[in-house]
Design an enzyme around this catalytic site. Structure first.
Site, PDB file in Angstrom:
ATOM      1  N   ILE A   1      89.955  68.173 -25.918  1.00 13.28           N
ATOM      2  CA  ILE A   1      91.104  68.760 -25.598  1.00 13.28           C
ATOM      3  C   ILE A   1      90.856  69.467 -24.085  1.00 13.28           C
ATOM      4  CG2 ILE A   1      90.335  71.130 -26.374  1.00 13.28           C
ATOM      5  CD1 ILE A   1      93.889  69.532 -26.781  1.00 13.28           C
TER       6      ILE A   1
ATOM      7  N   ALA B   1      81.560  73.323 -30.283  1.00 16.89           N
ATOM      8  CA  ALA B   1      81.594  71.976 -30.479  1.00 16.89           C
ATOM      9  C   ALA B   1      82.975  71.756 -31.275  1.00 16.89           C
ATOM     10  CB  ALA B   1      80.394  71.337 -31.060  1.00 16.89           C
ATOM     11  N   GLY B   2      83.922  70.858 -30.572  1.00 18.35           N
ATOM     12  CA  GLY B   2      85.201  70.706 -31.076  1.00 18.35           C
ATOM     13  C   GLY B   2      86.015  71.982 -31.524  1.00 18.35           C
TER      14      GLY B   2
ATOM     15  N   THR C   1      76.061  67.086 -29.189  1.00 20.20           N
ATOM     16  CA  THR C   1      75.696  65.850 -29.894  1.00 20.20           C
ATOM     17  C   THR C   1      76.233  64.857 -29.073  1.00 20.20           C
ATOM     18  OG1 THR C   1      78.041  65.768 -30.816  1.00 20.20           O
ATOM     19  CG2 THR C   1      76.341  66.871 -32.258  1.00 20.20           C
TER      20      THR C   1
ATOM     21  N   LYS D   1      76.040  76.140 -24.146  1.00 22.47           N
ATOM     22  CA  LYS D   1      76.537  75.227 -25.109  1.00 22.47           C
ATOM     23  C   LYS D   1      75.883  75.629 -26.628  1.00 22.47           C
ATOM     24  CE  LYS D   1      78.977  71.647 -26.545  1.00 22.47           C
ATOM     25  NZ  LYS D   1      80.378  71.308 -26.325  1.00 22.47           N
TER      26      LYS D   1
ATOM     27  N   THR E   1      96.726  88.823 -25.226  1.00 22.32           N
ATOM     28  CA  THR E   1      96.076  87.398 -24.838  1.00 22.32           C
ATOM     29  C   THR E   1      96.629  86.936 -23.472  1.00 22.32           C
ATOM     30  OG1 THR E   1      95.731  86.970 -27.220  1.00 22.32           O
ATOM     31  CG2 THR E   1      95.718  85.218 -25.517  1.00 22.32           C
TER      32      THR E   1
END
Length: 214
Positions: free
Chosen positions: A15, A118-119, A43, A39, A204
C-alpha cells in the site's frame, strides 16, 4: 528524555507503507526534529532491511550506525511471507522484548522513532499475536497508510474501527496517490475518508502523499 514512538501500518500489503514512513520522517525532520525509523520485522531480504534503505533515501541521509548494527531492524528473514511463517521456516521465533529494546535504544537518541510494521494490522508475528496486539499493548499512536484503489474504503474503515476498539490513537491517515487508480473511485474514496475522519476521528490528520522520487 525519551523520544516519541509512532507506529506505521497500512490497510494491506503493498500500500506504500515504507514510502510513507520515509515521507513522514522527512516531514518531521523539516520541522527541526531528529528522526530515526525502525522496521519491526523484515521478510524477503538478507543482511540489511530493504525498507530501511528506502527510508534513508527519502530522508536524504546515509545509512546510520544503528542500521549497520541491526538495531533499526532486529529481525530479518529470507522468505517473503508473513513474519510468523518466516520465523518458523528459519526455526526461530520473534521475541517482542528484542524489538522493544531496540526501540528504547533509538528513543534515547532521537526525538521521534517511526516503527514500521509488516503488512496490515492483523498480520501475525507469532502463532498467538498480531501486529495489532503489539501496538495496543504499548499504546503507540498509529500512522495508517491507505490509497484510492478499489476496496480501500472497506479496509480503511475496518482498520480504524479495530483501532477504536483497542483504544489506539490514530495520529494520521496518509492517503497514497501513487500509483494512480481509477480517478473517479480515487476522488470519491478521498472525499469519503475525509468525511469519515471528520465525524469519527476528528483528531486524526489527513495527509496526501504524491509520488516520491528517490
Amino acid at each position: 528524555m525519551m523520544g516519541k514512538v509512532l507506529f506505521v501500518s497500512g490497510i494491506d500489503t503493498d500500500i506504500g507503507k515504507s514510502i510513507a514512513t520515509g515521507y513522514y520522517a522527512k516531514y518531521l525532520m523539516q520541522q527541526g526534529y531528529s528522526v530515526i525509523t525502525q522496521k519491526m520485522v523484515q521478510t524477503g531480504c538478507q543482511e540489511i532491511s530493504e525498507d530501511i534503505v528506502v527510508h534513508r533515501k527519502i530522508q536524504g541521509i546515509a545509512l546510520t550506525e544503528e542500521d549497520r548494527q541491526g538495531i533499526t531492524c532486529p529481525y530479518l528473514f529470507d522468505y517473503p511471507c508473513s513474519p510468523h511463517m518466516a520465523a518458523r521456516l528459519q526455526q526461530t521465533c520473534i521475541d517482542e522484548k528484542i524489538i522493544e529494546k531496540s526501540t528504547a535504544l533509538l528513543a534515547q537518541n532521537y526525538d521521534y522513532v517511526l516503527l514500521e510494521g509488516a503488512g496490515g494490522l492483523m498480520v501475525p508475528y507469532s502463532e498467538e499475536k498480531t501486529t495489532l496486539d503489539y501496538l495496543a499493548a504499548r499504546g503507540y499512536p498509529l500512522i495508517l497508510v491507505t490509497s484510492g484503489r478499489l476496496g480501500s474504503i472497506n479496509h480503511t474503515l475496518l482498520s480504524l474501527e479495530a483501532c477504536a476498539q483497542r483504544k489506539i490513537t490514530v495520529e494520521a491517515l496518509i492517503y497514497n496517490l501513487y500509483p494512480s487508480a481509477d480517478e473517479l473511485i480515487a476522488q470519491d474514496t478521498q472525499q469519503y475518508l475525509r468525511g469519515y475522519l471528520a465525524k469519527r476521528f476528528p483528531e486524526t490528520k489527513f495527509m496526501l502523499m504524491e509520488k516520491i522520487d528517490f
